[in-house]
Design an enzyme around this catalytic site. Structure first.
Site, short mmCIF file in Angstrom:
data_model
loop_
_atom_site.label_atom_id
_atom_site.label_comp_id
_atom_site.label_asym_id
_atom_site.label_seq_id
_atom_site.Cartn_x
_atom_site.Cartn_y
_atom_site.Cartn_z
N GLY A 15 0.82 -1.28 -0.11
CA GLY A 15 -0.05 -0.17 0.07
C GLY A 15 0.99 1.15 -0.05
O GLY A 15 1.93 1.56 0.65
N SER A 16 0.36 2.20 -0.71
CA SER A 16 1.08 3.63 -0.75
C SER A 16 0.31 4.69 -0.36
O SER A 16 0.28 5.63 -0.42
CB SER A 16 1.44 3.94 -2.11
N GLY A 17 -0.45 4.45 0.73
CA GLY A 17 -1.68 5.34 1.34
C GLY A 17 -0.90 6.01 2.42
O GLY A 17 0.57 5.94 2.60
N PHE A 18 -1.58 6.23 3.68
CA PHE A 18 -0.75 6.77 4.76
C PHE A 18 0.12 5.93 5.43
O PHE A 18 1.20 6.35 5.83
CB PHE A 18 -1.96 7.43 5.70
N VAL A 83 -1.57 -6.63 -4.60
CA VAL A 83 -1.31 -7.81 -3.68
C VAL A 83 -2.45 -8.85 -3.46
O VAL A 83 -3.58 -8.42 -3.07
CB VAL A 83 -0.65 -7.63 -2.37
N GLU A 179 -19.32 17.32 3.42
CA GLU A 179 -18.33 18.12 2.63
C GLU A 179 -18.88 18.20 1.23
O GLU A 179 -18.70 19.12 0.56
CB GLU A 179 -16.88 17.52 2.69
N ASP A 317 -6.43 1.49 8.40
CA ASP A 317 -7.86 1.32 8.34
C ASP A 317 -8.08 -0.32 8.19
O ASP A 317 -9.44 -0.64 8.37
CB ASP A 317 -8.45 1.65 6.81
N ALA A 328 -6.51 9.30 9.19
CA ALA A 328 -5.33 9.02 8.71
C ALA A 328 -4.24 9.15 9.69
O ALA A 328 -3.33 8.70 9.57
CB ALA A 328 -5.12 10.38 7.82
C1 LIG Z 1 -13.31 10.35 0.90
C2 LIG Z 1 -12.53 10.04 2.25
C3 LIG Z 1 -12.20 11.31 3.33
C4 LIG Z 1 -11.59 10.95 4.41
N1 LIG Z 1 -11.47 12.16 5.12
C5 LIG Z 1 -10.54 11.97 6.28
C6 LIG Z 1 -10.31 13.18 7.07
O1 LIG Z 1 -10.59 14.23 6.76
N2 LIG Z 1 -9.44 13.18 8.00
C7 LIG Z 1 -8.77 11.84 8.37
O2 LIG Z 1 -7.95 11.76 9.14
N3 LIG Z 1 -8.89 10.76 7.69
C8 LIG Z 1 -10.00 10.83 6.60
N4 LIG Z 1 -10.12 9.77 5.78
C9 LIG Z 1 -9.91 8.39 6.37
C10 LIG Z 1 -8.37 8.33 6.00
O3 LIG Z 1 -8.11 8.72 4.60
C11 LIG Z 1 -7.89 6.81 6.28
O4 LIG Z 1 -8.05 6.62 7.59
C12 LIG Z 1 -6.47 6.67 5.75
O5 LIG Z 1 -6.11 6.88 4.34
C13 LIG Z 1 -5.90 4.93 6.19
O6 LIG Z 1 -4.72 4.79 5.77
P1 LIG Z 1 -4.41 3.40 5.34
O7 LIG Z 1 -2.69 3.45 5.08
O8 LIG Z 1 -4.77 2.38 6.36
O9 LIG Z 1 -4.94 3.05 3.91
P2 LIG Z 1 -5.24 3.96 2.75
O10 LIG Z 1 -4.55 5.40 2.69
O11 LIG Z 1 -6.30 3.85 1.99
O12 LIG Z 1 -4.10 3.29 1.80
C14 LIG Z 1 -4.13 2.05 1.17
C15 LIG Z 1 -3.20 1.72 0.22
O13 LIG Z 1 -3.27 0.13 -0.22
C16 LIG Z 1 -3.44 0.07 -1.52
N5 LIG Z 1 -3.85 -1.05 -1.76
C17 LIG Z 1 -5.23 -1.55 -1.46
N6 LIG Z 1 -5.33 -2.85 -1.67
C18 LIG Z 1 -4.24 -3.28 -2.27
C19 LIG Z 1 -3.64 -4.50 -2.54
N7 LIG Z 1 -4.43 -5.61 -2.76
N8 LIG Z 1 -2.39 -4.65 -3.11
C20 LIG Z 1 -1.53 -3.35 -3.01
N9 LIG Z 1 -1.83 -2.07 -2.87
C21 LIG Z 1 -3.17 -2.19 -2.35
C22 LIG Z 1 -3.92 1.44 -2.03
O14 LIG Z 1 -3.89 1.58 -3.55
C23 LIG Z 1 -3.64 2.40 -1.13
O15 LIG Z 1 -2.44 3.01 -1.74
C24 LIG Z 1 -10.98 9.95 4.57
C25 LIG Z 1 -11.24 8.68 3.83
C26 LIG Z 1 -11.99 9.23 2.71
C27 LIG Z 1 -12.17 7.70 1.78
#
Ligand SMILES: Cc1cc2nc3c(=O)[nH]c(=O)nc-3n(C[C@H](O)[C@H](O)[C@H](O)COP(=O)(O)OP(=O)(O)OC[C@H]3O[C@@H](n4cnc5c(N)ncnc54)[C@H](O)[C@@H]3O)c2cc1C
Length: 484
Positions: A15-18, A83, A179, A317, A328
């Site tokens: 994952g490249s999220g947070f 993955v 929003e 998440d 986040a």
């Molecule tokens: C519309 C929206 C608004 C939000 N607003 C807020 C806010 O205002 N404040 C706040 O704190 N939080 C907010 N959130 C929540 C916050 O964005 C999440 O809690 C946070 O992104 C979680 O981080 P993470 O790394 O767990 O997952 P993510 O940031 O979702 O990253 C997941 C990563 O995994 C990758 N991935 C998924 N499945 C696979 C796979 N099988 N193989 C390889 N890669 C994969 C995805 O492409 C992504 O890069 C919001 C969420 C959304 C959807």
């Protein structure tokens, strides 16, 4: 702890999220090699997706290429891939891109694959009301929202009804729904009001509905009530205790608390209710025995490791621990904790105390210069909360150029009422459903080997054609009439 490859400890990050990005960055100075495998090439700042959907920001401003972000980090490499499996015993991760499979070994694994939209068992609603989880979702919604106004202008010019095209429904009154509804209202009442001839965009209905009895439950009852009033002031109809029970292309059916069912005609619908953890949590659960909660999140140890597998960290998440919210900061702080733990282990240092989340508060923007913010005991609304929102988002947006560019786009919208990103294409609106019908992109590319065989045949044909062209030129036969 040595790896099978080159002696360096191999960390694979999913994952490249947070969670993924912050753990990789936090390992910059550690004696490890990091391989980030992610299904998109960008890091997505999800909290601003609704601004892409409503034409304020471009996708590039909230989603910089991960490769660029990590370019200066020599111990990190990025691989594009989804993955599909993790083998906890063999310590491998299986990932695919366009039908090509790669298996990557790890010494330590960090799984931060996030969550997807949940339609509470009504997955077919997705066809009619896209969620808001990815750039694709936001662009599709942008296309559907601006497209609905275009269709309404056409219908009005033909003298046909426009109500179903001029009614926008947002399902889910959490921060994203609030929003989104606020921005559609601002767009209809301010940005677009002079652009059409046959319709009056100020007459658009924007409905925000939720089965729960209040707006923004995590912000508390008082702030939730204030947010509701602010939304109503800018023309959003807030319908609470309203549960969506059916949906189709032209509208939806809602069951109210008193048991009555009613229909709302609306072509452009947004789903901002409910999340479901990434299915990889099920894969990890099946092999480790760690239980999943109702949202599919996996139980982890207090140090964020998978029970029985200290070399596997799960973040953000995907986890169920101490009622942590899906925000986040949980992912970011967890990422830093996991990276420190990995570094400690390599240096034979004692483990850290259990992970402790520091709640920095939450905020949601309602309209121009109006927001609500809840930071500890401090509850703010109005322009002060809006300024806080601005500062926090500028700090957390990744990359200097993205911050500058977002600031300019915000100036255009918040000072001038305009929106810089109103371009929509037919593909934005229909590509997702079209791809689903042909069962995905893999159907559009040839299998490995098949392409090579086809290319060899083509090569012979091209060589023959080139030889003929050369012959005609060299023999001076171009433009020369030859009697048959
Ligand atoms: C519309 C929206 C608004 C939000 N607003 C807020 C806010 O205002 N404040 C706040 O704190 N939080 C907010 N959130 C929540 C916050 O964005 C999440 O809690 C946070 O992104 C979680 O981080 P993470 O790394 O767990 O997952 P993510 O940031 O979702 O990253 C997941 C990563 O995994 C990758 N991935 C998924 N499945 C696979 C796979 N099988 N193989 C390889 N890669 C994969 C995805 O492409 C992504 O890069 C919001 C969420 C959304 C959807």
């Amino acid at each position: 702890m040595a790896s099978e490859n080159n002696g360096k400890h191999q960390v694979v990050v999913v994952g490249s999220g947070f969670g993924g990005l912050f753990s990789t960055k936090s390992l910059k100075r550690s004696d490890v090699e990091v391989t980030m495998v992610a299904k998109t090439t960008h890091h997505l700042f999800q909290p601003l997706l609704y601004q892409v959907a409503t034409g304020i920001l471009s996708q590039g401003e909230i989603a910089p290429p991960t490769r660029e972000v990590l370019a200066g980090q020599k111990n990190a490499q990025v691989l594009l891939g989804t993955v599909t499996d993790v083998d906890l015993e063999a310590r491998t991760v299986r990932h695919h891109v366009l039908g090509r499979e790669t298996v990557t070994h790890y010494d330590t694994l960090i799984v931060a694959a996030g969550a997807s939209q949940s339609y509470f068992g009504n997955d077919h609603f997705a066809e009619f009301a896209p969620g808001m989880k990815s750039i694709d979702d936001a662009l599709e919604l942008r296309g559907r929202i601006f497209g609905a106004f275009e269709m309404a202008e056409n219908a009005a010019a033909r003298g046909e009804p426009t109500d179903h095209l001029m009614t926008f429904v947002v399902v889910g009154a959490g921060p994203t729904g609030v929003e989104m509804a606020g921005q559609i209202a601002e767009m209809a009442h301010k940005t677009l009001r002079k652009d059409f001839r046959s319709i009056d965009t100020r007459k658009a209905r924007i409905i925000l509905l939720d089965a729960a009895p209040q707006v923004l439950p995590p912000f508390g009852a008082k702030l939730g009530a204030k947010a509701k009033r602010e939304l109503e002031k800018i023309g959003v109809e807030v319908q609470l205790g309203a549960m969506v029970v059916a949906m189709d292309e032209r509208g939806l059916e809602v069951k109210d608390k008193d048991g009555t069912t009613r229909r709302i005609d609306s072509v452009a619908k947004v789903w901002a209710a409910g999340v479901q953890a990434n299915p990889l949590s099920k894969t990890l659960s099946e092999q480790s025995g760690a239980p999943l909660d109702r949202a599919g999140r996996i139980s982890v140890n207090p140090d964020l490791t998978l029970p029985g597998y200290p070399e596997v960290f799960v973040l953000g998440d995907m986890i169920s621990l101490d009622n942590l919210p899906g925000v986040a900061q949980v992912a970011i702080q967890g990422a830093k904790y996991a990276a420190k733990e990995i570094d400690n282990r390599l240096k034979n240092k004692a483990p850290q105390p259990p992970f402790k989340y520091f709640d920095k508060g939450s905020m949601a923007i309602i309209s121009k210069f109006r927001a609500v913010a809840s930071v500890g005991k401090l509850k703010l609304n109005g322009s002060l909360a809006w300024l806080m929102w601005l500062a926090v988002h500028l700090i957390y947006l990744t990359g200097f150029k993205n911050r500058i560019s977002a600031l300019l786009s915000w100036a255009i919208t918040f000072i001038g009422n305009d929106r810089s990103e109103r371009t929509v294409t037919e593909q934005q609106i229909f590509a997702r459903l079209a791809l689903e019908k042909i069962e995905g992109t893999t159907r559009l590319v040839s299998a490995p080997g098949e392409f090579d065989a086809a290319m060899e045949a083509k090569r012979a044909e091209l060589e023959e054609k080139a030889a003929e062209e050369t012959r005609l030129t060299d023999q001076g036969k171009r433009g020369v009439h030859v009697d048959a």
